[in-house]
Design a protein around this motif. Structure first.
Motif, PDB file in Angstrom:
ATOM      1  N   LEU A  97      -8.077 -44.201   8.334  1.00 36.67           N
ATOM      2  CA  LEU A  97      -8.617 -44.069   6.982  1.00 36.67           C
ATOM      3  C   LEU A  97      -8.505 -45.416   6.268  1.00 36.67           C
ATOM      4  CD1 LEU A  97      -7.089 -40.709   5.630  1.00 36.67           C
ATOM      5  CD2 LEU A  97      -9.142 -41.050   7.037  1.00 36.67           C
ATOM      6  N   LEU A  98      -9.459 -45.669   5.373  1.00 36.25           N
ATOM      7  CA  LEU A  98      -9.379 -46.834   4.499  1.00 36.25           C
ATOM      8  C   LEU A  98      -9.439 -46.341   3.061  1.00 36.25           C
ATOM      9  CD1 LEU A  98      -9.256 -49.944   4.390  1.00 36.25           C
ATOM     10  CD2 LEU A  98     -11.767 -49.931   4.255  1.00 36.25           C
ATOM     11  N   LEU A  99      -8.356 -46.567   2.331  1.00 31.04           N
ATOM     12  CA  LEU A  99      -8.326 -46.100   0.941  1.00 31.04           C
ATOM     13  C   LEU A  99      -9.223 -46.985   0.083  1.00 31.04           C
ATOM     14  CD1 LEU A  99      -7.082 -44.139  -1.134  1.00 31.04           C
ATOM     15  CD2 LEU A  99      -5.346 -45.900  -1.579  1.00 31.04           C
ATOM     16  N   ARG A 100     -10.228 -46.390  -0.557  1.00 30.51           N
ATOM     17  CA  ARG A 100     -11.182 -47.153  -1.371  1.00 30.51           C
ATOM     18  C   ARG A 100     -10.996 -46.931  -2.865  1.00 30.51           C
ATOM     19  NH1 ARG A 100     -15.427 -49.315   1.716  1.00 30.51           N
ATOM     20  NH2 ARG A 100     -15.947 -50.372  -0.236  1.00 30.51           N
ATOM     21  N   GLY A 101     -10.370 -45.800  -3.259  1.00 32.75           N
ATOM     22  CA  GLY A 101     -10.196 -45.626  -4.691  1.00 32.75           C
ATOM     23  C   GLY A 101      -9.984 -44.196  -5.107  1.00 32.75           C
ATOM     24  N   LEU A 102     -10.497 -43.856  -6.286  1.00 37.41           N
ATOM     25  CA  LEU A 102     -10.337 -42.493  -6.766  1.00 37.41           C
ATOM     26  C   LEU A 102     -11.632 -41.943  -7.331  1.00 37.41           C
ATOM     27  CD1 LEU A 102      -8.964 -42.193 -10.233  1.00 37.41           C
ATOM     28  CD2 LEU A 102      -8.279 -44.252  -9.075  1.00 37.41           C
ATOM     29  N   MET A 103     -11.662 -40.623  -7.384  1.00 38.23           N
ATOM     30  CA  MET A 103     -12.832 -39.894  -7.859  1.00 38.23           C
ATOM     31  C   MET A 103     -12.366 -38.901  -8.899  1.00 38.23           C
ATOM     32  SD  MET A 103     -14.316 -36.688  -7.552  1.00 38.23           S
ATOM     33  CE  MET A 103     -15.599 -35.780  -6.739  1.00 38.23           C
ATOM     34  N   ILE A 104     -13.146 -38.778  -9.960  1.00 40.23           N
ATOM     35  CA  ILE A 104     -12.823 -37.766 -10.975  1.00 40.23           C
ATOM     36  C   ILE A 104     -14.077 -37.032 -11.429  1.00 40.23           C
ATOM     37  CG2 ILE A 104     -10.857 -39.076 -11.899  1.00 40.23           C
ATOM     38  CD1 ILE A 104     -13.044 -39.125 -14.476  1.00 40.23           C
ATOM     39  N   ILE A 105     -13.859 -35.807 -11.879  1.00 45.95           N
ATOM     40  CA  ILE A 105     -14.885 -35.022 -12.584  1.00 45.95           C
ATOM     41  C   ILE A 105     -14.222 -34.588 -13.890  1.00 45.95           C
ATOM     42  CG2 ILE A 105     -16.419 -33.018 -12.513  1.00 45.95           C
ATOM     43  CD1 ILE A 105     -15.923 -32.903  -9.454  1.00 45.95           C
ATOM     44  N   PRO A 106     -14.611 -35.157 -15.021  1.00 45.78           N
ATOM     45  CA  PRO A 106     -13.934 -34.793 -16.267  1.00 45.78           C
ATOM     46  C   PRO A 106     -14.250 -33.365 -16.684  1.00 45.78           C
ATOM     47  CG  PRO A 106     -15.797 -36.208 -16.754  1.00 45.78           C
ATOM     48  CD  PRO A 106     -15.714 -36.101 -15.253  1.00 45.78           C
ATOM     49  N   ALA A 107     -13.439 -32.825 -17.573  1.00 46.90           N
ATOM     50  CA  ALA A 107     -13.689 -31.485 -18.109  1.00 46.90           C
ATOM     51  C   ALA A 107     -15.044 -31.472 -18.801  1.00 46.90           C
ATOM     52  CB  ALA A 107     -12.594 -31.114 -19.106  1.00 46.90           C
ATOM     53  N   LYS A 108     -15.720 -30.353 -18.669  1.00 50.12           N
ATOM     54  CA  LYS A 108     -17.034 -30.214 -19.313  1.00 50.12           C
ATOM     55  C   LYS A 108     -16.834 -30.074 -20.819  1.00 50.12           C
ATOM     56  CE  LYS A 108     -21.208 -27.414 -18.659  1.00 50.12           C
ATOM     57  NZ  LYS A 108     -22.118 -28.495 -18.258  1.00 50.12           N
ATOM     58  N   THR A 109     -17.467 -30.985 -21.554  1.00 51.31           N
ATOM     59  CA  THR A 109     -17.328 -30.945 -23.020  1.00 51.31           C
ATOM     60  C   THR A 109     -18.478 -31.706 -23.658  1.00 51.31           C
ATOM     61  OG1 THR A 109     -16.019 -31.707 -24.902  1.00 51.31           O
ATOM     62  CG2 THR A 109     -15.799 -32.966 -22.890  1.00 51.31           C
ATOM     63  N   ASP A 110     -18.794 -31.373 -24.909  1.00 55.17           N
ATOM     64  CA  ASP A 110     -19.793 -32.145 -25.651  1.00 55.17           C
ATOM     65  C   ASP A 110     -19.131 -33.222 -26.508  1.00 55.17           C
ATOM     66  OD1 ASP A 110     -21.858 -30.623 -24.641  1.00 55.17           O
ATOM     67  OD2 ASP A 110     -21.705 -29.130 -26.254  1.00 55.17           O
ATOM     68  N   ASN A 111     -17.828 -33.251 -26.473  1.00 54.10           N
ATOM     69  CA  ASN A 111     -17.078 -34.187 -27.296  1.00 54.10           C
ATOM     70  C   ASN A 111     -16.997 -35.555 -26.600  1.00 54.10           C
ATOM     71  OD1 ASN A 111     -14.987 -35.721 -28.402  1.00 54.10           O
ATOM     72  ND2 ASN A 111     -13.949 -33.885 -29.175  1.00 54.10           N
ATOM     73  N   LEU A 152      -2.157 -52.507  -6.369  1.00 53.30           N
ATOM     74  CA  LEU A 152      -1.245 -52.221  -5.248  1.00 53.30           C
ATOM     75  C   LEU A 152      -1.929 -52.391  -3.896  1.00 53.30           C
ATOM     76  CD1 LEU A 152       0.484 -48.997  -6.639  1.00 53.30           C
ATOM     77  CD2 LEU A 152       1.559 -51.231  -6.287  1.00 53.30           C
ATOM     78  N   TYR A 153      -3.205 -52.022  -3.805  1.00 51.82           N
ATOM     79  CA  TYR A 153      -3.893 -52.001  -2.504  1.00 51.82           C
ATOM     80  C   TYR A 153      -5.224 -52.740  -2.601  1.00 51.82           C
ATOM     81  CZ  TYR A 153      -0.428 -48.400  -1.751  1.00 51.82           C
ATOM     82  OH  TYR A 153       0.754 -47.726  -1.669  1.00 51.82           O
ATOM     83  N   PRO A 154      -5.351 -53.859  -1.902  1.00 48.86           N
ATOM     84  CA  PRO A 154      -6.577 -54.660  -2.007  1.00 48.86           C
ATOM     85  C   PRO A 154      -7.838 -53.947  -1.500  1.00 48.86           C
ATOM     86  CG  PRO A 154      -5.015 -55.664  -0.455  1.00 48.86           C
ATOM     87  CD  PRO A 154      -4.319 -54.506  -1.075  1.00 48.86           C
ATOM     88  N   SER A 155      -7.691 -52.929  -0.671  1.00 44.19           N
ATOM     89  CA  SER A 155      -8.880 -52.206  -0.192  1.00 44.19           C
ATOM     90  C   SER A 155      -9.501 -51.336  -1.285  1.00 44.19           C
ATOM     91  CB  SER A 155      -8.515 -51.321   1.011  1.00 44.19           C
ATOM     92  OG  SER A 155      -7.584 -50.324   0.615  1.00 44.19           O
ATOM     93  N   VAL A 156      -8.781 -51.147  -2.382  1.00 44.09           N
ATOM     94  CA  VAL A 156      -9.268 -50.246  -3.439  1.00 44.09           C
ATOM     95  C   VAL A 156     -10.266 -50.970  -4.336  1.00 44.09           C
ATOM     96  CG1 VAL A 156      -8.570 -49.003  -5.540  1.00 44.09           C
ATOM     97  CG2 VAL A 156      -7.270 -48.719  -3.422  1.00 44.09           C
ATOM     98  N   ASP A 157     -11.511 -50.521  -4.293  1.00 43.59           N
ATOM     99  CA  ASP A 157     -12.571 -51.150  -5.088  1.00 43.59           C
ATOM    100  C   ASP A 157     -13.531 -50.127  -5.704  1.00 43.59           C
ATOM    101  OD1 ASP A 157     -13.919 -50.224  -2.860  1.00 43.59           O
ATOM    102  OD2 ASP A 157     -14.609 -52.179  -2.180  1.00 43.59           O
ATOM    103  N   THR A 158     -13.192 -48.840  -5.603  1.00 39.86           N
ATOM    104  CA  THR A 158     -14.158 -47.810  -5.995  1.00 39.86           C
ATOM    105  C   THR A 158     -13.575 -46.821  -7.001  1.00 39.86           C
ATOM    106  OG1 THR A 158     -15.227 -47.990  -3.832  1.00 39.86           O
ATOM    107  CG2 THR A 158     -15.679 -45.999  -5.111  1.00 39.86           C
ATOM    108  N   LEU A 159     -14.254 -46.713  -8.120  1.00 43.62           N
ATOM    109  CA  LEU A 159     -13.947 -45.677  -9.104  1.00 43.62           C
ATOM    110  C   LEU A 159     -15.185 -44.797  -9.201  1.00 43.62           C
ATOM    111  CD1 LEU A 159     -12.251 -44.313 -11.250  1.00 43.62           C
ATOM    112  CD2 LEU A 159     -12.894 -46.119 -12.855  1.00 43.62           C
ATOM    113  N   SER A 160     -15.094 -43.640  -8.515  1.00 36.65           N
ATOM    114  CA  SER A 160     -16.236 -42.728  -8.416  1.00 36.65           C
ATOM    115  C   SER A 160     -16.216 -41.796  -9.620  1.00 36.65           C
ATOM    116  CB  SER A 160     -16.122 -41.953  -7.090  1.00 36.65           C
ATOM    117  OG  SER A 160     -17.005 -40.864  -7.039  1.00 36.65           O
ATOM    118  N   MET A 161     -17.026 -42.116 -10.637  1.00 38.77           N
ATOM    119  CA  MET A 161     -17.077 -41.247 -11.827  1.00 38.77           C
ATOM    120  C   MET A 161     -18.404 -41.425 -12.547  1.00 38.77           C
ATOM    121  SD  MET A 161     -14.297 -42.825 -14.553  1.00 38.77           S
ATOM    122  CE  MET A 161     -14.671 -44.289 -15.540  1.00 38.77           C
ATOM    123  N   GLY A 162     -18.865 -40.325 -13.134  1.00 33.08           N
ATOM    124  CA  GLY A 162     -20.135 -40.295 -13.827  1.00 33.08           C
ATOM    125  C   GLY A 162     -21.156 -39.524 -13.019  1.00 33.08           C
ATOM    126  N   MET A 163     -21.875 -38.612 -13.683  1.00 33.78           N
ATOM    127  CA  MET A 163     -22.910 -37.791 -13.067  1.00 33.78           C
ATOM    128  C   MET A 163     -24.164 -37.903 -13.950  1.00 33.78           C
ATOM    129  SD  MET A 163     -20.286 -34.764 -11.723  1.00 33.78           S
ATOM    130  CE  MET A 163     -21.236 -33.454 -12.357  1.00 33.78           C
TER     131      MET A 163
END
Ligand code: PLP
Length: 236
Positions: A155-169, A190-201
């Motif tokens: 495995l190669l750790l690239r980053g993190l992914m989020i889905i925020p709570a559904k809101t109009d705020n 901490l980890y140079p392989s980390v380059d990805t923040l998967s967020m936004g739809m």
């Protein structure tokens, strides 16, 4: 009516313009085309227009499309919840997984990744708003899980992914995205392989880019509204 290719061009333009507007480096945000429920013929049209990165949530549906598109050299991202019995196929057929949220799944993916393939790129899913019904680890579990994952050979750790709570705020959405960005920065230090923040739809991609996303996962704005034949409980 707009063609699929036109919508692709418009979304790419929107991403470039939003990068510029919020002082993000040019090309620092990439588009993941979320193709769940849409047929391989549509992916093929996008591939002909130069797009290669696709996200899928449902394994069986994805495997069918992957096999129909082997001539296209596409990059496949698994973005759905992962049960243990799905890891073998995911490890074999995908290039990325955005939804790793426990060590056992990470270990299985590493063990089952074929030796002749490059390491599987993984993002850890963080349940950024602590929602009872949503997948992902708590923010304070991120660094310990990352430490374990970076020990796994396939495995190669690239980053993190989020889905925020559904809101109009909008302020609440911004706060969720900002919290994710701080975690991402901590992890990438901490980890140079980390380059990805998967967020936004589709509905929040510009806000996500403003707050530091490096990969937006866009489905309906590109392909159109999905019929609700699948349970998408993990999304909202
Ligand atoms: C379906 C899905 C998307 C795309 O959602 P849209 O609102 O159609 O853009 C993005 N991320 C995940 C995890 C999804 O399941």
């Amino acid at each position: 009516m707009q063609t699929l290719k036109n919508r692709l061009i418009n979304i790419e333009d929107l991403i470039r313009n939003t990068e510029q507007q919020f002082n993000r480096p040019r090309q620092s945000v990439s588009l993941l085309a979320v193709s769940k429920t849409w047929p391989a013929s549509m992916l093929r049209q996008l591939a002909e227009a130069g797009h290669q990165r696709f996200g899928e949530n449902y394994l069986q549906e994805a495997l069918t499309k992957i096999k129909q598109c082997t001539d296209l050299n596409l990059e496949w991202h698994f973005i759905g919840p992962i049960q243990s019995n799905k890891t073998r196929d995911i490890a074999q057929y995908f290039d990325w997984v955005h939804t790793v949220d426990r060590l056992k799944i990470a270990q299985r993916l590493s063990n089952q990744r074929p030796d002749d393939l490059a390491p599987l790129n993984v993002c850890i899913q963080v349940n950024i708003d602590n929602e009872a019904t949503k997948s992902g680890i708590a923010a304070n579990e991120l660094i310990p899980l990352a430490a374990e994952i970076t020990q796994l050979p396939h495995l190669l750790l690239r980053g993190l992914m989020i889905i925020p709570a559904k809101t109009d705020n909008v302020e609440q959405q911004q706060a969720s995205f900002h919290k994710a960005r701080l975690l991402f920065e901590q992890l990438s230090t901490l980890y140079p392989s980390v380059d990805t923040l998967s967020m936004g739809m589709s509905d929040d991609m510009t806000l996500a880019i403003a707050e530091g996303s490096t990969m937006v996962r866009v489905g309906s704005a590109l392909f159109g509204q999905r019929a609700t034949t699948h349970n998408e409980g993990n999304v909202n």
